[in-house]
Structures are given as structure tokens and as C-alpha cells.
Write a protein that holds these residues in place. Sequence first.
Motif, PDB file in Angstrom:
ATOM      1  N   GLY A  96      -3.788  -1.701  13.233  1.00 19.32           N
ATOM      2  CA  GLY A  96      -3.032  -2.844  13.717  1.00 19.32           C
ATOM      3  C   GLY A  96      -1.933  -3.276  12.772  1.00 19.32           C
ATOM      4  N   TRP A  97      -0.939  -3.911  13.360  1.00 18.46           N
ATOM      5  CA  TRP A  97       0.168  -4.475  12.575  1.00 18.46           C
ATOM      6  C   TRP A  97       0.596  -5.762  13.249  1.00 18.46           C
ATOM      7  CZ3 TRP A  97       5.926  -3.258  13.331  1.00 18.46           C
ATOM      8  CH2 TRP A  97       6.691  -3.892  12.331  1.00 18.46           C
ATOM      9  N   SER A  98       0.800  -6.811  12.468  1.00 17.39           N
ATOM     10  CA  SER A  98       1.220  -8.080  13.044  1.00 17.39           C
ATOM     11  C   SER A  98       2.180  -8.804  12.113  1.00 17.39           C
ATOM     12  CB  SER A  98      -0.006  -8.963  13.321  1.00 17.39           C
ATOM     13  OG  SER A  98       0.349 -10.068  14.101  1.00 17.39           O
ATOM     14  N   LEU A  99       3.128  -9.481  12.727  1.00 19.76           N
ATOM     15  CA  LEU A  99       4.107 -10.309  12.028  1.00 19.76           C
ATOM     16  C   LEU A  99       4.033 -11.722  12.582  1.00 19.76           C
ATOM     17  CD1 LEU A  99       7.126  -7.860  12.337  1.00 19.76           C
ATOM     18  CD2 LEU A  99       5.979  -8.413  10.200  1.00 19.76           C
ATOM     19  N   ALA A 100       4.211 -12.710  11.734  1.00 20.76           N
ATOM     20  CA  ALA A 100       4.216 -14.102  12.191  1.00 20.76           C
ATOM     21  C   ALA A 100       5.395 -14.842  11.584  1.00 20.76           C
ATOM     22  CB  ALA A 100       2.917 -14.806  11.812  1.00 20.76           C
ATOM     23  N   ASP A 101       5.935 -15.774  12.359  1.00 22.05           N
ATOM     24  CA  ASP A 101       7.005 -16.650  11.889  1.00 22.05           C
ATOM     25  C   ASP A 101       6.596 -18.080  12.214  1.00 22.05           C
ATOM     26  OD1 ASP A 101       9.389 -17.900  11.182  1.00 22.05           O
ATOM     27  OD2 ASP A 101      10.238 -17.586  13.189  1.00 22.05           O
ATOM     28  N   ARG A 161      -4.742  -1.497   3.485  1.00 22.59           N
ATOM     29  CA  ARG A 161      -3.788  -2.559   3.795  1.00 22.59           C
ATOM     30  C   ARG A 161      -2.423  -2.202   3.213  1.00 22.59           C
ATOM     31  NH1 ARG A 161      -1.978  -6.915   1.045  1.00 22.59           N
ATOM     32  NH2 ARG A 161      -3.450  -6.531  -0.635  1.00 22.59           N
ATOM     33  N   ALA A 162      -1.377  -2.304   4.036  1.00 24.31           N
ATOM     34  CA  ALA A 162      -0.031  -1.933   3.610  1.00 24.31           C
ATOM     35  C   ALA A 162       0.983  -2.932   4.155  1.00 24.31           C
ATOM     36  CB  ALA A 162       0.313  -0.523   4.093  1.00 24.31           C
ATOM     37  N   HIS A 163       2.167  -2.954   3.551  1.00 25.61           N
ATOM     38  CA  HIS A 163       3.257  -3.766   4.104  1.00 25.61           C
ATOM     39  C   HIS A 163       4.344  -2.849   4.652  1.00 25.61           C
ATOM     40  CE1 HIS A 163       4.808  -3.064  -0.017  1.00 25.61           C
ATOM     41  NE2 HIS A 163       6.006  -3.208   0.523  1.00 25.61           N
ATOM     42  N   VAL A 164       4.833  -3.172   5.837  1.00 22.68           N
ATOM     43  CA  VAL A 164       5.842  -2.366   6.508  1.00 22.68           C
ATOM     44  C   VAL A 164       7.219  -2.710   5.962  1.00 22.68           C
ATOM     45  CG1 VAL A 164       6.924  -1.839   8.724  1.00 22.68           C
ATOM     46  CG2 VAL A 164       4.430  -2.101   8.571  1.00 22.68           C
ATOM     47  N   THR A 165       7.965  -1.693   5.589  1.00 20.77           N
ATOM     48  CA  THR A 165       9.302  -1.901   5.018  1.00 20.77           C
ATOM     49  C   THR A 165      10.428  -1.682   6.026  1.00 20.77           C
ATOM     50  OG1 THR A 165       9.357   0.397   4.253  1.00 20.77           O
ATOM     51  CG2 THR A 165       8.524  -1.264   2.704  1.00 20.77           C
ATOM     52  N   SER A 166      10.146  -0.946   7.101  1.00 20.32           N
ATOM     53  CA  SER A 166      11.171  -0.756   8.141  1.00 20.32           C
ATOM     54  C   SER A 166      10.497  -0.439   9.454  1.00 20.32           C
ATOM     55  CB  SER A 166      12.158   0.356   7.765  1.00 20.32           C
ATOM     56  OG  SER A 166      11.521   1.619   7.743  1.00 20.32           O
ATOM     57  N   ALA A 212       5.795   2.222   5.611  1.00 17.92           N
ATOM     58  CA  ALA A 212       5.030   1.191   4.915  1.00 17.92           C
ATOM     59  C   ALA A 212       4.574   1.712   3.559  1.00 17.92           C
ATOM     60  CB  ALA A 212       3.820   0.766   5.745  1.00 17.92           C
ATOM     61  N   VAL A 213       4.197   0.764   2.701  1.00 22.91           N
ATOM     62  CA  VAL A 213       3.676   1.086   1.375  1.00 22.91           C
ATOM     63  C   VAL A 213       2.287   0.463   1.244  1.00 22.91           C
ATOM     64  CG1 VAL A 213       4.002   0.847  -1.120  1.00 22.91           C
ATOM     65  CG2 VAL A 213       5.990   1.180   0.381  1.00 22.91           C
ATOM     66  N   VAL A 214       1.325   1.256   0.801  1.00 25.61           N
ATOM     67  CA  VAL A 214      -0.047   0.784   0.664  1.00 25.61           C
ATOM     68  C   VAL A 214      -0.139  -0.244  -0.463  1.00 25.61           C
ATOM     69  CG1 VAL A 214      -2.428   1.453   0.109  1.00 25.61           C
ATOM     70  CG2 VAL A 214      -1.005   2.942   1.553  1.00 25.61           C
ATOM     71  N   ASP A 215      -0.770  -1.393  -0.166  1.00 26.75           N
ATOM     72  CA  ASP A 215      -0.962  -2.445  -1.151  1.00 26.75           C
ATOM     73  C   ASP A 215      -2.391  -2.484  -1.699  1.00 26.75           C
ATOM     74  OD1 ASP A 215       1.665  -3.582  -0.989  1.00 26.75           O
ATOM     75  OD2 ASP A 215       1.097  -4.446   0.937  1.00 26.75           O
ATOM     76  N   GLU A 216      -3.356  -2.121  -0.855  1.00 30.73           N
ATOM     77  CA  GLU A 216      -4.747  -2.285  -1.264  1.00 30.73           C
ATOM     78  C   GLU A 216      -5.633  -1.320  -0.472  1.00 30.73           C
ATOM     79  OE1 GLU A 216      -7.746  -6.064  -1.895  1.00 30.73           O
ATOM     80  OE2 GLU A 216      -6.661  -5.929   0.006  1.00 30.73           O
ATOM     81  N   VAL A 217      -6.623  -0.770  -1.139  1.00 29.74           N
ATOM     82  CA  VAL A 217      -7.638   0.047  -0.489  1.00 29.74           C
ATOM     83  C   VAL A 217      -8.999  -0.531  -0.860  1.00 29.74           C
ATOM     84  CG1 VAL A 217      -8.665   2.334  -0.226  1.00 29.74           C
ATOM     85  CG2 VAL A 217      -6.189   2.115  -0.595  1.00 29.74           C
ATOM     86  N   ILE A 218      -9.764  -0.958   0.147  1.00 32.22           N
ATOM     87  CA  ILE A 218     -11.114  -1.484  -0.056  1.00 32.22           C
ATOM     88  C   ILE A 218     -12.104  -0.460   0.473  1.00 32.22           C
ATOM     89  CG2 ILE A 218     -12.725  -3.333   0.532  1.00 32.22           C
ATOM     90  CD1 ILE A 218     -10.306  -5.156   0.943  1.00 32.22           C
ATOM     91  N   ASP A 219     -12.963   0.034  -0.379  1.00 31.85           N
ATOM     92  CA  ASP A 219     -13.940   1.051   0.022  1.00 31.85           C
ATOM     93  C   ASP A 219     -15.170   0.956  -0.866  1.00 31.85           C
ATOM     94  OD1 ASP A 219     -15.121   3.252   1.256  1.00 31.85           O
ATOM     95  OD2 ASP A 219     -14.107   4.685  -0.061  1.00 31.85           O
ATOM     96  N   GLU A 273       0.623  -7.724   7.810  1.00 34.94           N
ATOM     97  CA  GLU A 273       0.544  -6.387   7.267  1.00 34.94           C
ATOM     98  C   GLU A 273       0.005  -5.342   8.245  1.00 34.94           C
ATOM     99  OE1 GLU A 273      -1.891  -8.021   4.465  1.00 34.94           O
ATOM    100  OE2 GLU A 273      -0.379  -8.376   2.952  1.00 34.94           O
ATOM    101  N   LEU A 274       0.104  -4.112   7.834  1.00 33.70           N
ATOM    102  CA  LEU A 274      -0.411  -2.963   8.571  1.00 33.70           C
ATOM    103  C   LEU A 274      -1.813  -2.660   8.059  1.00 33.70           C
ATOM    104  CD1 LEU A 274       0.084  -0.499  10.489  1.00 33.70           C
ATOM    105  CD2 LEU A 274       0.995   0.697   8.487  1.00 33.70           C
ATOM    106  N   ILE A 275      -2.759  -2.503   8.988  1.00 34.18           N
ATOM    107  CA  ILE A 275      -4.150  -2.299   8.627  1.00 34.18           C
ATOM    108  C   ILE A 275      -4.677  -1.030   9.293  1.00 34.18           C
ATOM    109  CG2 ILE A 275      -6.514  -3.191   8.879  1.00 34.18           C
ATOM    110  CD1 ILE A 275      -4.932  -4.800   6.900  1.00 34.18           C
ATOM    111  N   VAL A 276      -5.370  -0.207   8.522  1.00 38.23           N
ATOM    112  CA  VAL A 276      -6.180   0.898   9.045  1.00 38.23           C
ATOM    113  C   VAL A 276      -7.584   0.667   8.502  1.00 38.23           C
ATOM    114  CG1 VAL A 276      -6.556   3.394   9.100  1.00 38.23           C
ATOM    115  CG2 VAL A 276      -4.211   2.486   9.053  1.00 38.23           C
ATOM    116  N   GLU A 277      -8.576   0.574   9.399  1.00 40.21           N
ATOM    117  CA  GLU A 277      -9.913   0.286   8.896  1.00 40.21           C
ATOM    118  C   GLU A 277     -11.000   0.922   9.751  1.00 40.21           C
ATOM    119  OE1 GLU A 277     -10.132  -3.973   8.703  1.00 40.21           O
ATOM    120  OE2 GLU A 277     -10.770  -4.173  10.791  1.00 40.21           O
ATOM    121  N   GLY A 278     -12.166   1.065   9.126  1.00 37.66           N
ATOM    122  CA  GLY A 278     -13.330   1.592   9.825  1.00 37.66           C
ATOM    123  C   GLY A 278     -14.556   0.816   9.420  1.00 37.66           C
ATOM    124  N   TRP A 279     -15.570   0.799  10.323  1.00 39.93           N
ATOM    125  CA  TRP A 279     -16.805   0.070  10.014  1.00 39.93           C
ATOM    126  C   TRP A 279     -18.051   0.716  10.605  1.00 39.93           C
ATOM    127  CZ3 TRP A 279     -12.751  -2.385  12.735  1.00 39.93           C
ATOM    128  CH2 TRP A 279     -12.903  -2.417  14.125  1.00 39.93           C
TER     129      TRP A 279
END
Length: 209
Positions: free
Chosen positions: A156-161, A201-206, A49-56, A187-193
Motif C-alpha cells: 500500500g501507498w498513501s498520501l495525506a494533505d 517501509r519506504a518513501h516515494v520520491t516520484s 522509492a527509497v527504503v527507510d525501515e525494515v522490521i523483521d 509512505e509505501l508499505i510492503v508487509e506480511g503476517w
Amino acid sequence: MSASKISRWAASTASITALSALASAALVLTSASTAVAAPPKLVSITIKAVVDEVIDTAGVLCADVEPGDTITGTYVYNTRTRDHNDADHVADYSYKTTPYGIKLRVNGMAVRTDPAKVDFLVELVNDDPVVGYDAYSIASYSNLPFRCGSPVDFIGWSLADLSGTALSTTALGKKGPRIAAFNSTFELIVEGWTKGFYRIRAHVTSARA
């Protein structure tokens, strides 16, 4: 259970408002024990995956991650795991022991399911009777922190059609999802709270077995 367990973080995706309304409270309710028939049929899916956004905004993420960085890793499930969802169009495969779960390297820094407290879910939705969508989701609710200390409360990672053509069954396959068959991604998410909120937040390429 008849409702889909699509992740709570997907609810903010504008293009799937109708979908998220069906599933907003779902993934966090997963606590069912896993019944696995023998012999085990382990499947390991490798993702990139490639990271698209980091919120911190709270400054709690100690890891050095920025858009454009790479995430690699694997997740493991068992094709003989029993479905714990009563709905015909939804299948929930829950795991509470190793070797199941997900392992990632986020710009080289390891995050993973906690092997001592595994709480990992694979969910498939085929032809939702209300919206008509298909979905493929994985989620890990118990994870080890980054080595530098930042907690990882969710992976988590989820795809929808939304056309409902990506999946023909809710059975677990041996090759993982075909990304190209899904026309909407969560997208692929890694998060903490627990010590302040951050999200990677990233998008999976393969995704390949």
C-alpha cells in the motif's frame, strides 16, 4: 459506505491521529465488484522509492532489503472505473481483474498483485467534512510472495494533505498524484503476517504516468 478506507497501517502515524480515528477499519472492507465502462482508459503510474525501515523481528523476511535500498514499480488503474463509495467526499475504485494492480521490485526482488486473484483499490478523499483533509491511497490485498518464499499480505501507498488543498475532485486523473501537493505522507508499505510479521517501509520520491 461513508467512511474513508485509509489504510490500517496509517493509524500508527502520530501526526495524523485525528485522521486515522476516522478511518481505522477501512481498507480491509473492500470487496465490491468493479464496473468499468468501455472503452477502457488505462493509466500506468511509475513510482520510485527509497527504503527507510525494515522490521523483521521474527526473522521471516527472506529478501535482502535494508534502509537506503531502492524500490521501483508501476500500478495500473482505469479512469472510467465507477466509484463504489456513497460519500460525496470519498471515491473508491476497486479492481478484481488484470491488468490492474501493482508491480514492484524491492532491491531488485519482484513483488506484485496476484494476477489470478486481483484485489486492488485506489481511493481518493477530497475535503473530508470533519477533519478537512485530502488523501490519495492505493492498496493491494492479494499478492504473490517473494520468490524466496516470504508471503506478501499487503502492499500500500498513501498520501495525506491536512490542509485539504492537494485535491479538487475525487475523480481519477491520468497523471497520478502530485507528491509535492501533499504535506503528510503515509509512505509505501510492503508487509506480511501469515508466517510472522515483517514490514518494509519506504518513501516515494516520484510518481509519473
